[in-house]
Enzyme design. Structure first.
Site, PDB file in Angstrom:
ATOM      1  N   PHE A  17      -5.437 -30.810 -12.296  1.00  0.00           N
ATOM      2  CA  PHE A  17      -6.333 -31.864 -12.752  1.00  0.00           C
ATOM      3  C   PHE A  17      -6.221 -31.944 -14.269  1.00  0.00           C
ATOM      4  O   PHE A  17      -5.894 -30.961 -14.929  1.00  0.00           O
ATOM      5  CB  PHE A  17      -7.785 -31.548 -12.355  1.00  0.00           C
ATOM      6  CG  PHE A  17      -8.103 -31.990 -10.954  1.00  0.00           C
ATOM      7  CD1 PHE A  17      -7.616 -31.285  -9.864  1.00  0.00           C
ATOM      8  CD2 PHE A  17      -8.883 -33.123 -10.720  1.00  0.00           C
ATOM      9  CE1 PHE A  17      -7.896 -31.682  -8.568  1.00  0.00           C
ATOM     10  CE2 PHE A  17      -9.167 -33.545  -9.433  1.00  0.00           C
ATOM     11  CZ  PHE A  17      -8.671 -32.824  -8.351  1.00  0.00           C
TER      12      PHE A  17
ATOM     13  N   ASP B 193     -10.545 -22.299 -21.642  1.00  0.00           N
ATOM     14  CA  ASP B 193      -9.267 -22.021 -22.305  1.00  0.00           C
ATOM     15  C   ASP B 193      -9.313 -20.712 -23.084  1.00  0.00           C
ATOM     16  O   ASP B 193      -8.281 -20.115 -23.347  1.00  0.00           O
ATOM     17  CB  ASP B 193      -8.919 -23.176 -23.254  1.00  0.00           C
ATOM     18  CG  ASP B 193      -8.604 -24.440 -22.462  1.00  0.00           C
ATOM     19  OD1 ASP B 193      -7.888 -24.320 -21.452  1.00  0.00           O
ATOM     20  OD2 ASP B 193      -9.101 -25.523 -22.832  1.00  0.00           O
TER      21      ASP B 193
ATOM     22  N   LYS C 202       3.092 -28.356 -18.033  1.00  0.00           N
ATOM     23  CA  LYS C 202       2.684 -27.287 -17.096  1.00  0.00           C
ATOM     24  C   LYS C 202       3.758 -27.048 -16.034  1.00  0.00           C
ATOM     25  O   LYS C 202       3.884 -25.953 -15.524  1.00  0.00           O
ATOM     26  CB  LYS C 202       1.390 -27.685 -16.392  1.00  0.00           C
ATOM     27  CG  LYS C 202       0.239 -27.985 -17.346  1.00  0.00           C
ATOM     28  CD  LYS C 202      -0.807 -26.913 -17.306  1.00  0.00           C
ATOM     29  CE  LYS C 202      -2.023 -27.334 -18.118  1.00  0.00           C
ATOM     30  NZ  LYS C 202      -2.992 -26.264 -18.271  1.00  0.00           N
TER      31      LYS C 202
ATOM     32  N   LYS D  47     -25.862  -6.157 -26.238  1.00  0.00           N
ATOM     33  CA  LYS D  47     -26.301  -7.507 -26.603  1.00  0.00           C
ATOM     34  C   LYS D  47     -26.120  -7.715 -28.111  1.00  0.00           C
ATOM     35  O   LYS D  47     -26.449  -6.820 -28.908  1.00  0.00           O
ATOM     36  CB  LYS D  47     -27.779  -7.649 -26.216  1.00  0.00           C
ATOM     37  CG  LYS D  47     -28.286  -9.049 -26.371  1.00  0.00           C
ATOM     38  CD  LYS D  47     -29.736  -9.165 -25.938  1.00  0.00           C
ATOM     39  CE  LYS D  47     -30.295 -10.483 -26.417  1.00  0.00           C
ATOM     40  NZ  LYS D  47     -31.730 -10.454 -26.587  1.00  0.00           N
TER      41      LYS D  47
ATOM     42  N   ASN E 228     -19.065 -24.477 -18.707  1.00  0.00           N
ATOM     43  CA  ASN E 228     -18.855 -25.921 -18.819  1.00  0.00           C
ATOM     44  C   ASN E 228     -19.622 -26.612 -17.703  1.00  0.00           C
ATOM     45  O   ASN E 228     -20.239 -25.948 -16.865  1.00  0.00           O
ATOM     46  CB  ASN E 228     -17.356 -26.258 -18.800  1.00  0.00           C
ATOM     47  CG  ASN E 228     -16.694 -25.810 -17.520  1.00  0.00           C
ATOM     48  OD1 ASN E 228     -17.042 -26.285 -16.441  1.00  0.00           O
ATOM     49  ND2 ASN E 228     -15.760 -24.885 -17.626  1.00  0.00           N
TER      50      ASN E 228
ATOM     51  N   LYS F  26       0.946 -33.551 -19.895  1.00  0.00           N
ATOM     52  CA  LYS F  26       0.469 -32.269 -19.344  1.00  0.00           C
ATOM     53  C   LYS F  26       1.254 -31.892 -18.084  1.00  0.00           C
ATOM     54  O   LYS F  26       1.608 -30.735 -17.884  1.00  0.00           O
ATOM     55  CB  LYS F  26      -1.026 -32.386 -19.030  1.00  0.00           C
ATOM     56  CG  LYS F  26      -1.663 -31.068 -18.652  1.00  0.00           C
ATOM     57  CD  LYS F  26      -3.176 -31.165 -18.539  1.00  0.00           C
ATOM     58  CE  LYS F  26      -3.823 -31.298 -19.907  1.00  0.00           C
ATOM     59  NZ  LYS F  26      -5.281 -31.426 -19.807  1.00  0.00           N
TER      60      LYS F  26
HETATM   61  O1  C5P Z   1      -4.820 -27.251 -19.870  1.00  0.00           O
HETATM   62  P1  C5P Z   1      -5.923 -27.997 -19.236  1.00  0.00           P
HETATM   63  O2  C5P Z   1      -7.203 -27.191 -19.118  1.00  0.00           O
HETATM   64  O3  C5P Z   1      -6.189 -29.347 -19.796  1.00  0.00           O
HETATM   65  O4  C5P Z   1      -5.388 -28.276 -17.745  1.00  0.00           O
HETATM   66  C1  C5P Z   1      -6.220 -28.595 -16.690  1.00  0.00           C
HETATM   67  C2  C5P Z   1      -5.627 -28.091 -15.412  1.00  0.00           C
HETATM   68  O5  C5P Z   1      -5.149 -26.759 -15.583  1.00  0.00           O
HETATM   69  C3  C5P Z   1      -6.628 -27.985 -14.279  1.00  0.00           C
HETATM   70  O6  C5P Z   1      -5.940 -28.208 -13.074  1.00  0.00           O
HETATM   71  C4  C5P Z   1      -7.127 -26.564 -14.393  1.00  0.00           C
HETATM   72  O7  C5P Z   1      -7.620 -26.072 -13.153  1.00  0.00           O
HETATM   73  C5  C5P Z   1      -5.882 -25.835 -14.823  1.00  0.00           C
HETATM   74  N1  C5P Z   1      -6.109 -24.684 -15.696  1.00  0.00           N
HETATM   75  C6  C5P Z   1      -5.784 -23.417 -15.259  1.00  0.00           C
HETATM   76  N2  C5P Z   1      -5.939 -22.343 -16.096  1.00  0.00           N
HETATM   77  C7  C5P Z   1      -6.407 -22.507 -17.350  1.00  0.00           C
HETATM   78  C8  C5P Z   1      -6.737 -23.779 -17.798  1.00  0.00           C
HETATM   79  C9  C5P Z   1      -6.593 -24.844 -16.960  1.00  0.00           C
HETATM   80  O8  C5P Z   1      -5.355 -23.264 -14.119  1.00  0.00           O
HETATM   81  N3  C5P Z   1      -6.558 -21.443 -18.129  1.00  0.00           N
END
Ligand code: C5P
Length: 402
Positions: A324, A276, A342, A286, A208, A338
């Site tokens: 974040f 994700d 979380k 490959k 990303n 969120k």
């Molecule tokens: O779920 P989402 O990606 O929208 O959430 C963003 C936050 O979750 C950020 O703080 C990111 O660093 C954290 N995150 C994480 N592990 C993941 C996905 C996101 O710690 N697998």
């Protein structure tokens, strides 16, 4: 405030040496560990036995004490402490220090150390005002030696003036000031930063646009306030924060392992843009184009949600967990939901729609979300965003140097 701090106390040969016993006691009450060094002249005023009884430590006296050299060398002794305090600092000891003389244990330790040194001068008023002493004092200050006192008052010799050793409470305040690295000293922080790379095969990966600039700025702001920082970063382009314990990872799974291995921390800030999903079965070979033109099938698996699992820990949860939320629509609503989903304490939400140029850019526009609601911050640099966030952290976890 002095809990666990190591003080090497050199007791010089002056009438104020008896006060150093009280200094040892008060330092111990504040949690400091005092290692005493008694000069030969000092031992005419206080006994090694009383110094050792009060400090609970062996008293070091002789440079050529073979016992001590086999246990702990004088170089090591001078480095093991967080600070060296000379109280009382006699005119003679000051002269030795100013000239770099190393002909006994105390002066050798003072020459060999790489730690801050604080002296509490104590001597007769005429000796204090003598040009030689004032010259030595100026030189010592120029060398970065910290000085507390002397105070004015009547002296043991019957004269009156400057030369009395500073009050014990003032010496302790000075030690605290010298050792105070900032409001977050003795606090451990975990910061995740940058993107993750999820391999498709040995040469291709899914990534990303995260640059790691915001995470690095947060780590720098924490370090500037004396914090200890474990910085777990994906393959980011931003400079790594100097002074942090830096752990480089590639995938979300590796980031998760590194976070779990980081041990206890007081606060965790998850600034990384973690993928994700990972590609299931990304292997050593490959992926090849096929003659038939059939497109490769990529199967995704879910990555561990690091923020969520740390937020929802039953044991060893950091006091503050901060995430974040990079959103493109309904930023505040989504980020508020969120935070609850979380289980973290604070969320910094930002709009990462392409037109904002936040992802990879130098500025950020945050909506800060906590239990108390949403607070919109103006657009500012990632450096300023980091400082604003870290100032809020200081309000919760900071040490006010009292
Ligand atoms: O779920 P989402 O990606 O929208 O959430 C963003 C936050 O979750 C950020 O703080 C990111 O660093 C954290 N995150 C994480 N592990 C993941 C996905 C996101 O710690 N697998």
């Amino acid at each position: 405030m002095l809990n666990g701090r190591k003080v090497l106390l050199i007791i010089g040969g002056g009438i104020a040496a008896y006060k150093s016993l009280d200094l040892i006691r008060k330092l111990a009450e504040k949690g400091a560990k005092v290692t005493p060094v008694l000069t030969q002249a000092g031992s005419n005023f206080v006994t090694a036995l009383s110094v050792s009884a009060l400090s609970g430590q062996k008293v070091y006296q002789d440079l050529f004490d073979l016992d001590a050299e086999s246990e702990i060398g004088h170089i090591q002794l001078s480095r093991a402490a967080d600070i060296i305090v000379v109280a009382p600092a006699t005119a003679d000891l000051m002269a030795k220090m100013a000239n770099g003389t190393a002909n006994d244990l105390a002066s050798t330790l003072l020459l060999a150390t790489d730690k801050p040194v604080l002296i509490a001068p104590s001597m007769n008023v005429q000796m204090w005002h003598h040009k030689a002493t004032q010259r030595n004092l100026a030189r010592l200050k120029g060398d970065g030696i910290h000085v507390v006192g002397p105070d004015e008052g009547s002296m043991a010799c019957g004269e009156f003036g400057l030369g009395r050793m500073a009050e014990i409470s003032d010496i302790i305040d000075s030690i605290q000031n010298v050792l105070w690295a900032g409001p977050l000293q003795s606090r451990h922080f975990l910061v995740t930063s940058g993107p993750t790379h999820e391999p498709i095969d040995p040469v291709r990966y899914i990534a990303n646009r995260s640059s790691g600039k915001q995470g690095a700025a947060i780590a720098n702001a924490l370090l500037a306030r004396g914090a200890q920082v474990t910085f777990i970063t994906g393959p980011a382009t931003a400079d790594r924060p100097t002074g942090a314990n830096i752990i480089e990872i590639e995938t979300a799974a590796e980031m998760n392992t590194a976070v779990e291995a980081a041990g206890h921390c007081d606060a965790a800030i998850f600034a990384a843009a973690v993928a994700d999903w990972h590609v299931v079965g990304a292997g050593q070979s490959k992926v090849k184009k096929t003659d038939s033109g059939a497109l490769p099938q990529i199967e995704f698996g879910e990555n561990p949600d690091i923020l969520r699992s740390v937020s929802q820990r039953k044991t060893n949860r950091p006091e503050l967990v901060i995430g974040f939320a990079a959103e493109t629509d309904n930023v505040v609503e989504n980020a508020t939901a969120k935070r609850l989903k979380k289980g973290c304490d604070w969320i910094l939400a930002n709009d990462v729609s392409p037109e904002t140029e936040i992802m990879g850019g130098d500025t950020n526009q945050i909506t800060f979300i906590s239990e108390s609601g949403a607070e919109k911050w103006p657009e500012m640099s990632k450096f300023e965003t980091a400082n604003r966030l870290v100032n809020k952290i200081v309000e919760v976890l900071g040490d006010a140097n009292t």
